[in-house]
Design an enzyme around this catalytic site. Structure first.
Site, PDB file in Angstrom:
ATOM      1  N   GLU A  20       0.845  -1.206   0.000  1.00 32.57           N
ATOM      2  CA  GLU A  20       0.000   0.000   0.000  1.00 32.57           C
ATOM      3  C   GLU A  20       0.878   1.253   0.000  1.00 32.57           C
ATOM      4  OE1 GLU A  20      -2.904   1.125  -0.304  1.00 32.57           O
ATOM      5  OE2 GLU A  20      -4.410  -0.380   0.194  1.00 32.57           O
ATOM      6  N   ARG A 106      -7.720   0.662  12.824  1.00 37.81           N
ATOM      7  CA  ARG A 106      -6.402   1.211  12.486  1.00 37.81           C
ATOM      8  C   ARG A 106      -6.597   2.287  11.436  1.00 37.81           C
ATOM      9  NH1 ARG A 106      -5.296  -0.422   7.344  1.00 37.81           N
ATOM     10  NH2 ARG A 106      -5.747  -2.557   6.693  1.00 37.81           N
ATOM     11  N   ASN A 108      -5.799   3.794   7.683  1.00 34.40           N
ATOM     12  CA  ASN A 108      -5.728   3.127   6.386  1.00 34.40           C
ATOM     13  C   ASN A 108      -5.061   4.031   5.362  1.00 34.40           C
ATOM     14  OD1 ASN A 108      -6.271   0.783   4.805  1.00 34.40           O
ATOM     15  ND2 ASN A 108      -7.945   1.874   3.805  1.00 34.40           N
ATOM     16  N   ASP A 126     -11.735  -5.806  10.419  1.00 39.60           N
ATOM     17  CA  ASP A 126     -12.563  -6.925   9.977  1.00 39.60           C
ATOM     18  C   ASP A 126     -13.635  -6.393   9.027  1.00 39.60           C
ATOM     19  OD1 ASP A 126     -14.180  -9.122   9.598  1.00 39.60           O
ATOM     20  OD2 ASP A 126     -14.371  -9.613  11.736  1.00 39.60           O
ATOM     21  N   ASN A 157     -10.611   5.170   1.675  1.00 42.30           N
ATOM     22  CA  ASN A 157      -9.582   5.022   0.648  1.00 42.30           C
ATOM     23  C   ASN A 157      -9.620   6.208  -0.311  1.00 42.30           C
ATOM     24  OD1 ASN A 157      -7.568   2.899   0.251  1.00 42.30           O
ATOM     25  ND2 ASN A 157      -9.252   1.464   0.575  1.00 42.30           N
ATOM     26  N   ASP A 209      -9.974   1.586  -4.737  1.00 37.45           N
ATOM     27  CA  ASP A 209      -8.968   1.573  -3.673  1.00 37.45           C
ATOM     28  C   ASP A 209      -8.150   2.869  -3.748  1.00 37.45           C
ATOM     29  OD1 ASP A 209      -7.151   0.624  -1.640  1.00 37.45           O
ATOM     30  OD2 ASP A 209      -7.642  -1.414  -2.225  1.00 37.45           O
TER      31      ASP A 209
END
Length: 302
Positions: A20, A106, A108, A126, A157, A209
């Site tokens: 990433e 978290r 991203n 999750d 994203n 994404d």
């Protein structure tokens, strides 16, 4: 609309689990990116094919540089200042942390706006829970982390800004969302206006994404699960589609000395992974990118 562009696999980059946040560092002629579950930041000096990896105690999701070459990073528990050495040693110091509304969260996707403020979003790891507990935060040049600027996100994203910095882009890549939004953005205050749908990938392919904006102001999104790069004009019209060898492209960034190379990180799926999944790819899409903005604040030496 479809373009026959060859994507070259960078074998020297080695394979990641969740590659990433590629960032081109002009001063080093090098590409940086992260492998989230490996808790690492990676650098590839392109001409020398020299790879360096730095490991951390928690997952690193997104990074940006300041003018001194230090790193501001969105990690599991907050925003950190990171110092990297050429010997592979790394130190991290927490600068700020949000109040996470759920467990197992978290940071991203993240990057700096044109004025050098660091932006990053959060998510529940999750994805099967489809929890809208994620939010987008602004970490300004004074080192202050904002309250949620955009909330209700499942898988944040696609953060990017137009060349003049007056439009902000943001996506939610969860299968239930698959939307890219655009916001009128006030560069002086760092404040986005109301969101509007820019691209609904239910009408195209894959999930939106990570992304990048080119010098023409067009928005490139990685169509995760579809093995595609999609380029949208500032009007939200799809004008190019490029096929990739890997099925799960995660984020793209322009680099090279002329900013005409597009680097793409990818994810290796847990099942049915191909030989290409997890590698970094480089391609020449025929357009030029923009330099990645640096963080405008003073980061401490970690």
């Amino acid at each position: 609309m479809s373009a026959a562009v060859r994507a070259e696999r960078l074998d020297a980059a080695e394979r990641a689990t969740v590659g990433e946040c590629p960032v081109w560092r002009v001063q080093e002629d090098a590409l940086y990116w992260v492998d989230i579950p490996a808790r690492s930041i990676i650098r590839l000096e392109i001409e020398r094919a020299r790879r360096t990896e730095w490991a951390f105690d928690e997952q690193v999701a997104c990074v940006a540089f300041d003018k001194a070459g230090r790193v501001v990073a969105g990690m599991e528990s907050g925003v950190f200042a990171v110092t990297l050495s050429d010997t592979g040693d790394a130190r991290a110091a927490k600068l700020a942390a949000p109040s996470f509304p759920a467990t197992g969260m978290r940071f991203n996707d993240g990057r700096c706006d044109r004025q050098g403020r660091f932006w990053a979003g959060t998510m529940v790891q999750d994805m099967s829970l489809a929890s809208p507990a994620g939010a987008l935060y602004r970490f300004n040049e004074k080192g202050v982390l904002s309250a949620p600027v955009v909330d209700g996100l499942i898988t944040q994203n696609g953060l990017a800004w137009s060349p003049d910095g007056t439009t902000m882009y943001l996506s939610d890549s969860h299968p239930q969302r698959r939307i890219v939004w655009a916001f009128d953005f006030d560069p002086d205050t760092g404040t986005p206006g109301p969101r509007r749908v820019f691209a609904d990938l239910h009408h195209y392919t894959g999930r939106p994404d990570g992304a990048a904006v080119d010098a023409d102001g067009c928005y490139w999104t990685c169509a995760n699960d579809a093995g595609r790069l999609l380029r949208f004009t500032p009007r939200g019209e799809l004008d190019r589609e490029i096929a990739l060898p890997a099925s799960k492209p995660s984020m793209c960034a322009f680099g090279g000395g002329d900013l005409k190379t597009l680097y793409v990180t990818t994810i290796r799926p847990a099942t049915n992974a191909t030989d290409d999944d997890g590698y970094v790819f480089a391609l020449n899409p025929g357009v030029q990118g923009l330099p990645e903005p640096e963080y405008a604040g003073m980061l401490p030496v970690a």
